[in-house]
Motif scaffolding. Structure first.
Motif, mmCIF file in Angstrom:
data_model
loop_
_atom_site.group_PDB
_atom_site.id
_atom_site.type_symbol
_atom_site.label_atom_id
_atom_site.label_comp_id
_atom_site.label_asym_id
_atom_site.label_seq_id
_atom_site.Cartn_x
_atom_site.Cartn_y
_atom_site.Cartn_z
ATOM 1 N N LEU A 51 6.189 4.072 -13.640
ATOM 2 C CA LEU A 51 4.932 4.576 -12.765
ATOM 3 C C LEU A 51 3.709 4.606 -13.370
ATOM 4 O O LEU A 51 2.765 3.983 -13.006
ATOM 5 N N GLU A 52 3.752 5.137 -14.856
ATOM 6 C CA GLU A 52 2.569 4.908 -15.456
ATOM 7 C C GLU A 52 2.026 3.444 -15.563
ATOM 8 O O GLU A 52 0.780 2.868 -15.540
ATOM 9 N N ASP A 53 3.080 2.423 -15.638
ATOM 10 C CA ASP A 53 2.750 1.118 -15.805
ATOM 11 C C ASP A 53 2.214 0.475 -14.558
ATOM 12 O O ASP A 53 0.981 -0.133 -14.553
ATOM 13 N N LEU A 54 2.565 1.053 -13.571
ATOM 14 C CA LEU A 54 2.162 0.418 -12.065
ATOM 15 C C LEU A 54 0.706 0.981 -12.106
ATOM 16 O O LEU A 54 -0.158 0.104 -11.654
ATOM 17 N N ILE A 55 0.487 2.273 -12.430
ATOM 18 C CA ILE A 55 -0.641 2.727 -12.189
ATOM 19 C C ILE A 55 -1.913 2.243 -12.945
ATOM 20 O O ILE A 55 -2.903 1.753 -12.642
ATOM 21 N N ARG A 56 -1.544 2.004 -14.388
ATOM 22 C CA ARG A 56 -2.525 1.408 -15.262
ATOM 23 C C ARG A 56 -2.813 -0.083 -14.773
ATOM 24 O O ARG A 56 -4.020 -0.433 -14.703
ATOM 25 N N GLU B 271 1.572 -4.109 -8.253
ATOM 26 C CA GLU B 271 2.758 -4.826 -8.957
ATOM 27 C C GLU B 271 4.162 -3.889 -8.358
ATOM 28 O O GLU B 271 3.924 -3.029 -7.831
ATOM 29 N N HIS B 272 5.181 -4.714 -8.632
ATOM 30 C CA HIS B 272 6.471 -4.084 -8.211
ATOM 31 C C HIS B 272 7.220 -4.311 -9.695
ATOM 32 O O HIS B 272 6.762 -5.023 -10.478
ATOM 33 N N LEU B 273 8.139 -3.338 -9.855
ATOM 34 C CA LEU B 273 8.913 -3.377 -11.070
ATOM 35 C C LEU B 273 10.156 -3.963 -10.871
ATOM 36 O O LEU B 273 10.776 -4.087 -9.963
ATOM 37 N N VAL C 199 0.845 -1.259 -0.049
ATOM 38 C CA VAL C 199 -0.031 0.004 -0.047
ATOM 39 C C VAL C 199 0.840 1.006 0.071
ATOM 40 O O VAL C 199 0.750 2.271 -0.685
ATOM 41 N N ILE C 200 1.781 1.104 0.896
ATOM 42 C CA ILE C 200 2.804 2.223 0.898
ATOM 43 C C ILE C 200 3.557 2.547 -0.492
ATOM 44 O O ILE C 200 3.492 3.682 -0.980
ATOM 45 N N TRP C 201 3.816 1.524 -1.127
ATOM 46 C CA TRP C 201 4.359 1.549 -2.327
ATOM 47 C C TRP C 201 3.662 2.111 -3.557
ATOM 48 O O TRP C 201 4.040 3.119 -4.189
ATOM 49 N N MET C 202 2.440 1.809 -3.380
ATOM 50 C CA MET C 202 1.580 2.345 -4.405
ATOM 51 C C MET C 202 1.165 3.726 -4.068
ATOM 52 O O MET C 202 0.992 4.405 -5.060
ATOM 53 N N ARG C 203 0.753 4.033 -2.750
ATOM 54 C CA ARG C 203 0.510 5.575 -2.594
ATOM 55 C C ARG C 203 1.685 6.279 -3.144
ATOM 56 O O ARG C 203 1.615 7.457 -3.836
ATOM 57 N N GLN C 204 2.906 5.729 -2.871
ATOM 58 C CA GLN C 204 4.086 6.673 -3.266
ATOM 59 C C GLN C 204 4.094 6.633 -4.664
ATOM 60 O O GLN C 204 4.398 7.782 -5.349
ATOM 61 N N ALA C 205 3.803 5.653 -5.554
ATOM 62 C CA ALA C 205 3.794 5.766 -6.900
ATOM 63 C C ALA C 205 2.668 6.734 -7.520
ATOM 64 O O ALA C 205 3.320 7.505 -8.362
ATOM 65 N N TYR C 206 1.782 6.895 -6.954
ATOM 66 C CA TYR C 206 0.679 8.170 -7.185
ATOM 67 C C TYR C 206 1.447 9.573 -7.041
ATOM 68 O O TYR C 206 1.271 10.243 -7.602
ATOM 69 N N CYS D 114 22.873 -4.110 -9.899
ATOM 70 C CA CYS D 114 23.603 -4.851 -10.395
ATOM 71 C C CYS D 114 24.479 -4.178 -11.539
ATOM 72 O O CYS D 114 25.373 -4.598 -11.957
ATOM 73 N N SER D 115 23.896 -2.923 -11.718
ATOM 74 C CA SER D 115 24.636 -2.085 -12.746
ATOM 75 C C SER D 115 24.324 -0.453 -12.208
ATOM 76 O O SER D 115 23.379 -0.362 -11.480
ATOM 77 N N GLU D 116 24.873 0.333 -13.024
ATOM 78 C CA GLU D 116 24.761 1.701 -12.949
ATOM 79 C C GLU D 116 23.514 2.336 -13.478
ATOM 80 O O GLU D 116 23.265 3.552 -13.637
ATOM 81 N N GLN D 117 22.824 1.308 -14.319
ATOM 82 C CA GLN D 117 21.755 1.929 -15.300
ATOM 83 C C GLN D 117 20.588 2.380 -14.434
ATOM 84 O O GLN D 117 20.056 2.030 -13.295
ATOM 85 N N LEU D 118 20.099 3.726 -15.083
ATOM 86 C CA LEU D 118 19.098 4.335 -14.350
ATOM 87 C C LEU D 118 17.807 4.056 -15.352
ATOM 88 O O LEU D 118 17.957 4.216 -16.632
ATOM 89 N N TYR D 119 16.590 4.099 -14.875
ATOM 90 C CA TYR D 119 15.467 3.848 -15.620
ATOM 91 C C TYR D 119 14.510 5.099 -15.395
ATOM 92 O O TYR D 119 14.119 5.373 -14.161
ATOM 93 N N PRO D 120 13.883 5.483 -16.547
ATOM 94 C CA PRO D 120 13.055 6.777 -16.245
ATOM 95 C C PRO D 120 11.977 6.352 -15.530
ATOM 96 O O PRO D 120 11.042 5.479 -15.792
ATOM 97 N N ALA D 121 11.599 7.067 -14.543
ATOM 98 C CA ALA D 121 10.556 6.869 -13.613
ATOM 99 C C ALA D 121 9.096 6.922 -14.196
ATOM 100 O O ALA D 121 8.431 6.197 -13.818
#
Ligand SMILES: [Zn+2]
Length: 267
Positions: free
Chosen positions: A141-146, A155-157, A60-67, A130-137
């Motif tokens: 976030l749009e995936d999670l919310i949809r 869901e988690h990413l 719930v905390i994770w999903m709230r934070q996503a919004y 595992c690497s220095e890679q960054l992923y656009p949030a």
């Protein structure tokens, strides 16, 4: 040193106008969670439903934070720093923040004069990592919310490289040993270069609402600069952590006030 109780930003305007350079630090008193009432700002029914669920539940905390993070990323101009923008207009300034909400990037301040070394919410990273890679949030976030709004499931990413969870690329007490420092390094380089120009200049230092979460970032360095630069003047504003040592007597003001009031932010 005795604290000043009723001094506000407007009381320092002439001093700021007189300065060659203005250095500003922004801390937790001016973070998104202090300034924005998400409960009333995000009217989305799914988010509102999450607010009524178990506050301790990690999902719930994770999903709230996503919004909330999604809301912050898509926020247009924020009004909170208006007074600051006005006094800094036409000045040679730099702003550093220990907040990780990206809020100052939505202000009217010059984006080339801002740095947020603790992250700004723009990216996810592998929890490992595992690497220095960054992923656009934004995309994640749009995936999670949809997904949540169509299935009701939280869901988690996953890291596409190793399958570990993706987490926000922000520096907190929990993530300080795994935080990937890629995103802010350009602005940090600009900051340190700018700092080199402050030597022997009339420097006005304004510290707003910083605590002791990451004192090595600017709280302690500001004190040091105020001490060593003979033409520097420092103002520390904080509701509770306003204290300044005797060694800065005559070179600094301790203002015992919430930074929100100091900047005349309506609330
Ligand atoms: Zn990974």
């Amino acid at each position: 040193m005795k604290a000043k109780e009723r001094h506000m930003l407007k009381d320092y305007v002439s001093r700021i106008q007189d300065a060659d350079l203005v250095l500003v630090g922004i801390g937790p008193e001016l973070s998104a969670y202090e300034l924005i009432d998400f409960k009333t700002e995000i009217q989305n029914e799914h988010y509102q439903k999450l607010l009524r669920m178990d506050e301790e539940d990690k999902d719930v905390i994770w999903m709230r934070q996503a919004y909330e993070r999604h809301y912050l990323l898509n926020h247009s101009q924020v009004p909170y720093f208006k007074k600051l923008e006005e006094v800094l207009d036409q000045k040679d300034y730099f702003v550093i923040t220990s907040n990780n909400d990206g809020l100052i990037f939505h202000s009217g301040l010059d984006k080339n004069r801002l740095t947020a070394p603790c992250g700004s919410g723009d990216f996810f990273q592998c929890k490992g990592p595992c690497s220095e890679q960054l992923y656009p949030a934004e995309l994640g976030l749009e995936d999670l919310i949809r997904h949540y709004e169509t299935t009701g499931k939280i869901e988690h990413l996953e890291c596409p490289k190793c399958g570990a969870p993706l987490v926000y690329n922000i520096r907190t007490e929990d993530t300080k040993s795994t935080y990937i420092e890629g995103a802010y390094l350009n602005s940090w380089a600009a900051y340190t270069k700018w700092l080199q120009t402050t030597l022997n200049k009339k420097l006005f230092i304004l510290e707003l609402g910083e605590g002791f979460g990451v004192p090595g970032l600017f709280r302690w360095p500001f004190e040091k600069m105020a001490f060593y630069n003979e033409k520097a003047y420092m103002v520390r504003v904080n509701r509770t952590l306003y204290q300044i040592g005797e060694e800065l007597k005559g070179k600094a003001d301790a203002v015992k006030m919430d930074s929100k009031d100091f900047l005349e932010i309506e609330r």
